[in-house]
Each structure stands twice: as C-alpha cells, then as structure tokens.
Motif scaffolding. Sequence first.
Motif, short mmCIF file in Angstrom:
data_model
loop_
_atom_site.label_atom_id
_atom_site.label_comp_id
_atom_site.label_asym_id
_atom_site.label_seq_id
_atom_site.Cartn_x
_atom_site.Cartn_y
_atom_site.Cartn_z
N ARG A 106 26.67 22.50 -20.51
CA ARG A 106 26.45 23.92 -20.83
C ARG A 106 26.37 24.14 -22.34
O ARG A 106 25.59 24.99 -22.81
CB ARG A 106 27.56 24.76 -20.20
CG ARG A 106 27.45 24.73 -18.68
CD ARG A 106 28.61 25.32 -17.95
NE ARG A 106 28.44 25.12 -16.51
CZ ARG A 106 29.41 25.23 -15.62
NH1 ARG A 106 30.63 25.57 -16.00
NH2 ARG A 106 29.16 25.02 -14.34
N LYS A 151 15.49 21.72 -13.53
CA LYS A 151 16.12 22.09 -14.79
C LYS A 151 17.05 20.95 -15.20
O LYS A 151 17.86 20.47 -14.39
CB LYS A 151 16.91 23.39 -14.66
CG LYS A 151 16.05 24.57 -14.21
CD LYS A 151 14.88 24.79 -15.14
CE LYS A 151 13.99 25.93 -14.66
NZ LYS A 151 12.72 25.97 -15.38
N ASP A 153 19.70 20.80 -17.01
CA ASP A 153 21.13 21.04 -16.86
C ASP A 153 21.57 20.89 -15.41
O ASP A 153 22.64 20.36 -15.12
CB ASP A 153 21.52 22.41 -17.42
CG ASP A 153 20.78 23.56 -16.75
OD1 ASP A 153 19.55 23.43 -16.55
OD2 ASP A 153 21.41 24.58 -16.45
N ASP A 154 20.71 21.31 -14.47
CA ASP A 154 21.04 21.19 -13.05
C ASP A 154 21.07 19.71 -12.64
O ASP A 154 21.96 19.27 -11.91
CB ASP A 154 20.02 21.96 -12.22
CG ASP A 154 20.38 21.98 -10.75
OD1 ASP A 154 21.56 22.25 -10.43
OD2 ASP A 154 19.50 21.69 -9.91
N GLU A 157 24.31 18.21 -14.10
CA GLU A 157 25.52 18.66 -13.41
C GLU A 157 25.65 18.02 -12.03
O GLU A 157 26.73 17.62 -11.63
CB GLU A 157 25.51 20.19 -13.30
CG GLU A 157 25.79 20.87 -14.63
CD GLU A 157 25.92 22.38 -14.52
OE1 GLU A 157 26.14 22.88 -13.40
OE2 GLU A 157 25.80 23.06 -15.56
N ARG A 158 24.53 17.88 -11.32
CA ARG A 158 24.57 17.21 -10.01
C ARG A 158 24.98 15.75 -10.17
O ARG A 158 25.73 15.21 -9.36
CB ARG A 158 23.21 17.31 -9.32
CG ARG A 158 22.92 18.68 -8.75
CD ARG A 158 21.50 18.75 -8.24
NE ARG A 158 21.18 20.09 -7.80
CZ ARG A 158 20.95 20.43 -6.53
NH1 ARG A 158 21.06 19.51 -5.58
NH2 ARG A 158 20.64 21.66 -6.22
N ARG A 197 15.14 14.30 -6.80
CA ARG A 197 14.53 15.64 -6.86
C ARG A 197 13.01 15.54 -6.98
O ARG A 197 12.28 16.36 -6.43
CB ARG A 197 15.08 16.42 -8.06
CG ARG A 197 16.61 16.47 -8.16
CD ARG A 197 17.26 17.44 -7.19
NE ARG A 197 16.85 18.80 -7.42
CZ ARG A 197 17.26 19.56 -8.44
NH1 ARG A 197 18.09 19.07 -9.34
NH2 ARG A 197 16.83 20.79 -8.55
#
Length: 202
Positions: A106, A151, A153-154, A157-158, A197
């Motif tokens: 973040r 994204k 950041d996504d 984080e995953r 993804r």
Amino acid sequence: MRAPRWIGLPVAAVVLVAGVIGVQLANGGGTYEPLRPADPCAERTVTSRANGIDGLTERLVLLGINNAACTLGVTREALTLELAQTSTRTDAEIDALRAGLIEAVRQMKKDGSLPPASDLVDEALASANLNGLLERAIRLIPDSVIDSALKTDDVLERAIEDLDLRDLLANLDDQGDLERQVEAAVTEAVKDSLLDRLRNLI
C-alpha cells in the motif's frame, strides 16, 4: 654532548597524538554515543539495486520487515536477529510480518512506485514452464487489457496472502537469510499469481 636523534621520536609522537586529541575534543569528540538503530516506525525511502520483479520484491520486503518491527515495538535489527536465532515463530511475529508486507504494498502504491502489471509479464513468462501455445496467447494480450484487468497491488497482496511464512521462516540460517528467503518466496509467489490471473484473461 648531544642526545641521540631517536630520543626525539617519542616526544614528537606524543606531541602529534596530543594535537589530534585536542582537535577531536574541540570538535565535540569528548563524548561517545553509539549509533542508535533507525526507528522502524519512521517513514523511509527504500531503493533497490535490482530491476523488474526482483527489485520490486526487494523494496517490498525491506519495507515489510520495517513495518513488522514497528508493529512489534522493536528495532528492525532486533526483529531479524530474533527470527534468525529462534526456531519457534510466535503468531504475533507471523501476523506482523504478513501485515507489514501488505502495508508495504500500500505504501508503494501510494508513492507511485508500483509498476503496471504489464511490465512484469515478460519476466514472469521467461521463468514459467508453459506450453508454447499458451505463452504465445498470453503475449498477444494488449498491455492495456492486462493493466485494466490486473492491478499490481492486487497481484502482490494475493501472493503475500498465499505465502506460508511459518514454513519459510523455519529454515533461516542467519540474519541475512531473512531478507533473501522472503524476497525469493515473494518473487515466485508474484510470478505464480500473475500467471494464474493472465490465464483467466484468455
């Protein structure tokens, strides 16, 4: 009778040492304070020597360990030493490290240092063992489609959520291993997360 020349040498040495000490004292050298470890809660800029995913995860881990140390109320050095010396990790340490890594993502998003997901695709594909048809199909996806669907950041984080930090930290040999092993694990997790993804976009 003249004194031998060597007798003057110790006197000259004493004069020189006294002069150096005088200069030191005049410039505040009379008090000694050891360097204090940096405050892990203080905002800091972290740069990386590497590029691509390796550079991204290097910054992520450095910030993440700092954040974890801040949460636990210890210095960064004390945390890395503790993790390297003890074989048992507390739930608090595991939770703080995972939360610290998430917070690092973040922070990097906020300061604009996260690259778009499309910048990471070539590197992820280069180390993947995909069949040629699937790899070519992924490479044909336009960058704009990748960046609107994924994204960074996504993805990060995953990848962090999927890490088995307890198992990872069980194999540390020394302080330096903490950063190296977490960086390597995060790098692989990011590549896996990104490829999973990307497959869904085809």
